[in-house]
Design a protein around this motif. Structure first.
Motif, PDB file in Angstrom:
ATOM      1  N   ALA A  42      -1.568  35.439  -2.935  1.00 36.76           N
ATOM      2  CA  ALA A  42      -1.899  34.280  -3.778  1.00 36.76           C
ATOM      3  C   ALA A  42      -2.485  34.716  -5.118  1.00 36.76           C
ATOM      4  O   ALA A  42      -2.139  34.166  -6.164  1.00 36.76           O
ATOM      5  CB  ALA A  42      -2.879  33.361  -3.047  1.00 36.76           C
ATOM      6  N   THR A  43      -3.355  35.719  -5.105  1.00 37.58           N
ATOM      7  CA  THR A  43      -3.960  36.202  -6.347  1.00 37.58           C
ATOM      8  C   THR A  43      -2.914  36.846  -7.247  1.00 37.58           C
ATOM      9  O   THR A  43      -2.896  36.611  -8.456  1.00 37.58           O
ATOM     10  CB  THR A  43      -5.108  37.185  -6.036  1.00 37.58           C
ATOM     11  OG1 THR A  43      -6.089  36.506  -5.255  1.00 37.58           O
ATOM     12  CG2 THR A  43      -5.748  37.715  -7.309  1.00 37.58           C
ATOM     13  N   VAL A  44      -2.042  37.643  -6.661  1.00 36.83           N
ATOM     14  CA  VAL A  44      -0.977  38.275  -7.453  1.00 36.83           C
ATOM     15  C   VAL A  44      -0.061  37.210  -8.038  1.00 36.83           C
ATOM     16  O   VAL A  44       0.275  37.244  -9.226  1.00 36.83           O
ATOM     17  CB  VAL A  44      -0.187  39.296  -6.601  1.00 36.83           C
ATOM     18  CG1 VAL A  44       1.077  39.749  -7.321  1.00 36.83           C
ATOM     19  CG2 VAL A  44      -1.071  40.491  -6.257  1.00 36.83           C
ATOM     20  N   LEU A  65      -0.040  44.381  -7.176  1.00 31.90           N
ATOM     21  CA  LEU A  65       0.641  44.600  -5.904  1.00 31.90           C
ATOM     22  C   LEU A  65      -0.066  43.807  -4.819  1.00 31.90           C
ATOM     23  O   LEU A  65      -1.270  43.981  -4.603  1.00 31.90           O
ATOM     24  CB  LEU A  65       0.622  46.090  -5.557  1.00 31.90           C
ATOM     25  CG  LEU A  65       1.246  46.516  -4.240  1.00 31.90           C
ATOM     26  CD1 LEU A  65       2.762  46.280  -4.273  1.00 31.90           C
ATOM     27  CD2 LEU A  65       0.943  47.976  -3.964  1.00 31.90           C
ATOM     28  N   ALA A  66       0.682  42.933  -4.163  1.00 35.48           N
ATOM     29  CA  ALA A  66       0.132  42.197  -3.026  1.00 35.48           C
ATOM     30  C   ALA A  66       0.070  43.132  -1.819  1.00 35.48           C
ATOM     31  O   ALA A  66       1.007  43.878  -1.562  1.00 35.48           O
ATOM     32  CB  ALA A  66       1.003  40.983  -2.711  1.00 35.48           C
ATOM     33  N   CYS A  67      -1.049  43.096  -1.121  1.00 36.64           N
ATOM     34  CA  CYS A  67      -1.249  43.934   0.070  1.00 36.64           C
ATOM     35  C   CYS A  67      -1.623  43.034   1.246  1.00 36.64           C
ATOM     36  O   CYS A  67      -2.794  43.000   1.670  1.00 36.64           O
ATOM     37  CB  CYS A  67      -2.331  44.976  -0.193  1.00 36.64           C
ATOM     38  SG  CYS A  67      -1.911  46.139  -1.497  1.00 36.64           S
ATOM     39  N   PRO A  68      -0.651  42.301   1.783  1.00 30.56           N
ATOM     40  CA  PRO A  68      -0.950  41.292   2.806  1.00 30.56           C
ATOM     41  C   PRO A  68      -1.461  41.854   4.135  1.00 30.56           C
ATOM     42  O   PRO A  68      -2.066  41.116   4.903  1.00 30.56           O
ATOM     43  CB  PRO A  68       0.384  40.569   2.992  1.00 30.56           C
ATOM     44  CG  PRO A  68       1.414  41.541   2.542  1.00 30.56           C
ATOM     45  CD  PRO A  68       0.770  42.358   1.457  1.00 30.56           C
ATOM     46  N   LEU A 105      -9.703  46.721  -7.042  1.00 33.55           N
ATOM     47  CA  LEU A 105      -9.642  46.176  -5.694  1.00 33.55           C
ATOM     48  C   LEU A 105      -9.860  44.675  -5.858  1.00 33.55           C
ATOM     49  O   LEU A 105     -10.986  44.201  -5.951  1.00 33.55           O
ATOM     50  CB  LEU A 105     -10.709  46.802  -4.798  1.00 33.55           C
ATOM     51  CG  LEU A 105     -10.745  48.333  -4.745  1.00 33.55           C
ATOM     52  CD1 LEU A 105     -11.743  48.800  -3.701  1.00 33.55           C
ATOM     53  CD2 LEU A 105      -9.365  48.912  -4.483  1.00 33.55           C
ATOM     54  N   GLY A 106      -8.764  43.940  -5.930  1.00 38.00           N
ATOM     55  CA  GLY A 106      -8.794  42.539  -6.317  1.00 38.00           C
ATOM     56  C   GLY A 106      -9.090  41.552  -5.209  1.00 38.00           C
ATOM     57  O   GLY A 106      -8.853  40.365  -5.366  1.00 38.00           O
ATOM     58  N   CYS A 107      -9.599  42.031  -4.107  1.00 35.24           N
ATOM     59  CA  CYS A 107     -10.011  41.173  -3.004  1.00 35.24           C
ATOM     60  C   CYS A 107     -11.298  41.759  -2.438  1.00 35.24           C
ATOM     61  O   CYS A 107     -11.400  42.983  -2.279  1.00 35.24           O
ATOM     62  CB  CYS A 107      -8.923  41.135  -1.931  1.00 35.24           C
ATOM     63  SG  CYS A 107      -9.410  40.279  -0.423  1.00 35.24           S
ATOM     64  N   THR A 108     -12.271  40.927  -2.158  1.00 37.74           N
ATOM     65  CA  THR A 108     -13.560  41.431  -1.684  1.00 37.74           C
ATOM     66  C   THR A 108     -13.435  42.184  -0.363  1.00 37.74           C
ATOM     67  O   THR A 108     -14.231  43.073  -0.084  1.00 37.74           O
ATOM     68  CB  THR A 108     -14.579  40.287  -1.539  1.00 37.74           C
ATOM     69  OG1 THR A 108     -14.037  39.277  -0.688  1.00 37.74           O
ATOM     70  CG2 THR A 108     -14.921  39.698  -2.898  1.00 37.74           C
ATOM     71  N   HIS A 109     -12.424  41.883   0.431  1.00 40.76           N
ATOM     72  CA  HIS A 109     -12.207  42.618   1.682  1.00 40.76           C
ATOM     73  C   HIS A 109     -11.892  44.093   1.425  1.00 40.76           C
ATOM     74  O   HIS A 109     -12.208  44.950   2.241  1.00 40.76           O
ATOM     75  CB  HIS A 109     -11.018  42.032   2.452  1.00 40.76           C
ATOM     76  CG  HIS A 109     -11.275  40.710   3.089  1.00 40.76           C
ATOM     77  ND1 HIS A 109     -11.392  39.551   2.369  1.00 40.76           N
ATOM     78  CD2 HIS A 109     -11.413  40.363   4.391  1.00 40.76           C
ATOM     79  CE1 HIS A 109     -11.584  38.542   3.198  1.00 40.76           C
ATOM     80  NE2 HIS A 109     -11.609  39.001   4.436  1.00 40.76           N
ATOM     81  N   TYR A 110     -11.249  44.378   0.305  1.00 42.41           N
ATOM     82  CA  TYR A 110     -10.737  45.731   0.068  1.00 42.41           C
ATOM     83  C   TYR A 110     -11.833  46.758  -0.142  1.00 42.41           C
ATOM     84  O   TYR A 110     -11.624  47.938   0.099  1.00 42.41           O
ATOM     85  CB  TYR A 110      -9.768  45.754  -1.115  1.00 42.41           C
ATOM     86  CG  TYR A 110      -8.518  44.910  -0.913  1.00 42.41           C
ATOM     87  CD1 TYR A 110      -8.195  44.350   0.311  1.00 42.41           C
ATOM     88  CD2 TYR A 110      -7.669  44.672  -1.971  1.00 42.41           C
ATOM     89  CE1 TYR A 110      -7.057  43.578   0.473  1.00 42.41           C
ATOM     90  CE2 TYR A 110      -6.524  43.903  -1.819  1.00 42.41           C
ATOM     91  CZ  TYR A 110      -6.222  43.360  -0.596  1.00 42.41           C
ATOM     92  OH  TYR A 110      -5.092  42.599  -0.435  1.00 42.41           O
TER      93      TYR A 110
END
Length: 189
Positions: A42-44, A65-68, A105-110
């Motif tokens: 969604a962010t990408v 790059l989406a990393c689902p 790292l565009g997601c806090t989980h990463y």
């Protein structure tokens, strides 16, 4: 969206996001103007990081790059597993061919997977993680707005507002933050 809609009901609260501080850090750190972003699909798809980076550096090349696979690994508590390492290495391969010198790292989980990410990419590119860029921005904001000091509760409980309250969130939150956490679901419709 939270800042624009939810905060209306709470005029004395502020929201500090991760996106803008990360974009600012990446724009400052890049030497070759080639910035990689790993994020959710969604962010990408939204192009949020590209927009913010291009506000700061219109010539920067941003490779998103989406990393689902990565978020579910963290949410299942598998961040230290061989499976997580394999998923990180496999996910990052296409991006590393782009000669990036900064990786957001565009997601806090990463940030939880950062040890595997560092192992996969080596000493370069420079990693921009919300875990490191947001706290100094918050400190700076609070220094510029001393009026908030009076409203801050000292030694109080931490409260987590989530867009998806689940038992899993509470369980994993206890593991990452220690002790019982109090989470509150907020509906964004």
């Amino acid at each position: 969206r939270i800042q624009q809609e939810y905060i209306v009901d709470f005029p004395y609260r502020r929201v500090l996001g991760v996106l803008i501080p990360a974009a600012e850090e990446a724009a400052q750190r890049t030497m070759n103007g080639r910035i990689g972003v790993i994020a959710t699909e969604a962010t990408v798809r939204a192009g949020a990081f590209e927009r913010e980076i291009h506000k700061l550096d219109s010539l920067a090349e941003v490779f998103s790059l989406a990393c689902p696979l990565l978020v579910p690994l963290v949410e299942e508590g598998l961040e230290s597993s061989h499976l997580a390492k394999t998923a990180v290495v496999g996910s990052l391969k296409p991006l590393l061919k782009r000669n990036i010198d900064v990786l957001i790292l565009g997601c806090t989980h990463y940030g939880i997977l950062e040890p595997w990410i560092k192992e996969a990419i080596g000493p370069k590119p420079f990693i921009v993680s919300g875990q490191r860029v947001v706290p100094p921005k918050l400190k700076n904001y609070l220094e510029r707005h001393p009026e908030f000091e009076q409203r801050l509760a000292k030694n109080s409980r931490r409260e987590f507002h989530t867009t998806d309250k689940t038992d899993k969130f509470d369980r994993l939150g206890r593991g990452h933050f220690g002790g019982v956490i109090n989470s509150r679901h907020i509906a964004l419709s």
